[in-house]
Design an enzyme around this catalytic site. Structure first.
Site, mmCIF file in Angstrom:
data_model
loop_
_atom_site.group_PDB
_atom_site.id
_atom_site.type_symbol
_atom_site.label_atom_id
_atom_site.label_comp_id
_atom_site.label_asym_id
_atom_site.label_seq_id
_atom_site.Cartn_x
_atom_site.Cartn_y
_atom_site.Cartn_z
ATOM 1 N N HIS A 14 26.570 35.638 35.882
ATOM 2 C CA HIS A 14 27.930 35.562 36.474
ATOM 3 C C HIS A 14 27.860 36.043 37.923
ATOM 4 C CE1 HIS A 14 32.520 36.142 35.973
ATOM 5 N NE2 HIS A 14 32.245 36.293 37.269
ATOM 6 N N HIS A 16 29.244 35.322 42.134
ATOM 7 C CA HIS A 16 30.021 34.647 43.182
ATOM 8 C C HIS A 16 29.178 34.624 44.449
ATOM 9 C CE1 HIS A 16 33.745 34.827 40.789
ATOM 10 N NE2 HIS A 16 33.234 35.968 40.352
ATOM 11 N N ARG A 18 30.073 32.512 47.118
ATOM 12 C CA ARG A 18 30.889 32.039 48.249
ATOM 13 C C ARG A 18 30.197 30.838 48.899
ATOM 14 N NH1 ARG A 18 34.319 34.991 45.423
ATOM 15 N NH2 ARG A 18 34.537 37.144 46.044
ATOM 16 N N LYS A 99 34.428 26.907 33.798
ATOM 17 C CA LYS A 99 35.015 28.239 33.884
ATOM 18 C C LYS A 99 36.523 28.149 33.745
ATOM 19 C CE LYS A 99 35.211 32.636 34.671
ATOM 20 N NZ LYS A 99 34.873 33.407 35.847
ATOM 21 N N HIS A 136 37.529 33.887 32.039
ATOM 22 C CA HIS A 136 38.101 35.113 32.617
ATOM 23 C C HIS A 136 39.200 35.514 31.641
ATOM 24 C CE1 HIS A 136 39.396 37.936 35.905
ATOM 25 N NE2 HIS A 136 40.435 37.941 35.091
ATOM 26 N N HIS A 174 32.653 39.245 31.967
ATOM 27 C CA HIS A 174 32.956 40.608 32.431
ATOM 28 C C HIS A 174 33.912 41.354 31.495
ATOM 29 C CE1 HIS A 174 36.414 38.529 34.075
ATOM 30 N NE2 HIS A 174 35.860 38.162 35.198
ATOM 31 N N LEU A 219 38.717 42.776 39.236
ATOM 32 C CA LEU A 219 39.454 42.288 38.075
ATOM 33 C C LEU A 219 38.462 41.726 37.062
ATOM 34 C CD1 LEU A 219 42.452 40.625 39.920
ATOM 35 C CD2 LEU A 219 42.527 42.654 38.436
ATOM 36 N N ASP A 247 28.913 39.781 38.144
ATOM 37 C CA ASP A 247 30.219 39.509 38.750
ATOM 38 C C ASP A 247 30.229 39.970 40.205
ATOM 39 O OD1 ASP A 247 32.815 38.563 38.990
ATOM 40 O OD2 ASP A 247 33.721 40.386 38.189
ATOM 41 N N ALA A 263 40.246 41.903 45.296
ATOM 42 C CA ALA A 263 39.569 42.370 44.080
ATOM 43 C C ALA A 263 38.148 41.833 44.041
ATOM 44 C CB ALA A 263 40.330 41.889 42.853
#
Ligand code: NCD
Ligand code: ZN
Ligand code: ZN
Length: 345
Positions: A14, A16, A18, A99, A136, A174, A219, A247, A263
């Site tokens: 998991h 991110h 960008r 997702k 999520h 998460h 989050l 995450d 977040a």
């Protein structure tokens, strides 16, 4: 006392990354730590089609450090309108999952699902094609207390989803609560969960200790100590249902230290070192390899990696900040001393 720890090369299930300059800034850290990562699709605009996922994968591959064989595993952002026939194209393109962001639940979730019933035909196609749904798992209902949103999501959405799609692989991303742990443990072999470093290291007190700590705001938000302890027990238990997902969610310092601060914790820089701290404190270093290197690959039906990484017991200081395009980024535990260090290749 063990002085070094050699693990089969791990993966991040998991992440991110960008895009653009931000991606170029954070990608090398993940490529150093992990062989592969499941890349989240919550860009602006989100990655909703196989063609967009292929293009994003090419941008990531092109931004890798020279000689890196880091492999991004792509995901699509499920919307109310994702057509069922996109699933076949996604599978063909090597996309590994879709997702689910409940609309309004987290960063860049405005295009997310407003009502799961609208996605029925698409979920059926995923079940047929064997593509997992990554969740999520929080309701975005403003009437539900922030700290209860994961538990309420289980009752309102996850239990019915599981019942309606018994053959769908689901990763509860998460997880942050005892209820999340218990749900996953009891849910059968097609349900698993990722666990982040921040939810294993901190409880919600940390958000407010020594003044407001925006760099610990993510989050789902940190929970009470009983929940943190349940996560540690699950992650270190050896159960194949729990695996590593950082995450890592980079946001520039000026957007974190800000009214309406964003977040997300930037955890990728020293992810393995952070997990090693947790497993060491729990007396469970022998369980780290399963959690970091085997359980995720096995659940996704992907081959385990070859090659190894080595952690050494060595005190070192995490940098306070690192460059992030034009801005800067504060890593989790920035400025603090850690006891484990990933040995340079
Ligand atoms: C993530 C982000 O910034 O993209 N933020 C976070 O707090 N975890 C989104 C997410 O994973 O929910
Ligand atoms: Zn999320
Ligand atoms: Zn995330």
């Amino acid at each position: 006392m063990v002085a070094t720890l050699t693990l089969t090369r791990p993966d991040d299930w998991h992440l991110h990354l960008r895009d653009g300059a931000a991606m170029a800034a954070v990608l090398p850290a993940s490529a150093r730590q992990f062989a592969r990562a499941v890349v989240m699709p919550n860009l602006r605009p989100p990655v909703t089609t196989a063609a967009q996922a292929i293009a994003y994968r090419e941008r990531i591959r092109a931004a890798r450090p020279a000689g890196s064989s880091f492999e991004p595993l792509m995901t699509l952002y499920l919307t109310d309108d994702t057509p069922p026939d996109e699933i076949g194209r996604a599978r063909q393109a090597g996309v590994v999952a879709l997702k689910l962001y409940p609309a309004g639940a987290t960063t860049n979730s405005d295009a997310g699902v407003t009502d799961l019933r609208k996605t029925r035909a698409t979920l059926e196609a995923m079940q047929r094609e064997g593509l997992p749904l990554l969740v999520h798992g929080e309701v975005s209902d403003p009437d539900v207390d922030l700290f209860d949103r994961e538990a309420v999501f289980i009752d309102r959405h996850l239990i019915p989803l599981r019942r309606d799609f018994p053959g769908l692989k689901i990763v509860f991303e998460h997880i942050t609560t005892r209820e999340g742990v218990q749900y996953v443990q009891g849910a059968g072999a097609l349900t698993a969960a990722t666990v982040t470093p921040q939810h294993l290291l901190y409880n919600r007190n940390a958000l407010f200790t020594g003044g407001l700590q925006p760099h610990l705001y993510c989050l789902p938000v940190l929970k009470a100590e009983v929940h943190r302890q349940a996560l540690v027990v699950a992650a270190t238990s050896g159960s194949p249902k729990f695996f590593l997902g950082t995450d890592s969610a980079p946001h520039a310092v000026h957007l974190k230290e800000h009214a309406g601060g964003h977040a997300g914790c930037y955890t990728a820089l020293c992810a393995l070192e952070l997990y090693a701290r947790v497993f060491d404190a729990a007396g469970a270093l022998d369980q780290l390899e399963g959690f970091a290197s085997f359980h995720g690959a096995d659940f996704y039906g992907l081959p385990r990696n070859r090659g190894t990484v080595t952690l050494r017991r060595e005190r070192w200081s995490v940098p306070e900040t690192v460059p992030f395009g034009e801005a800067t980024l504060k890593p989790l535990c920035g400025g603090e001393t850690l006891d484990w260090r990933l040995v340079a290749d």
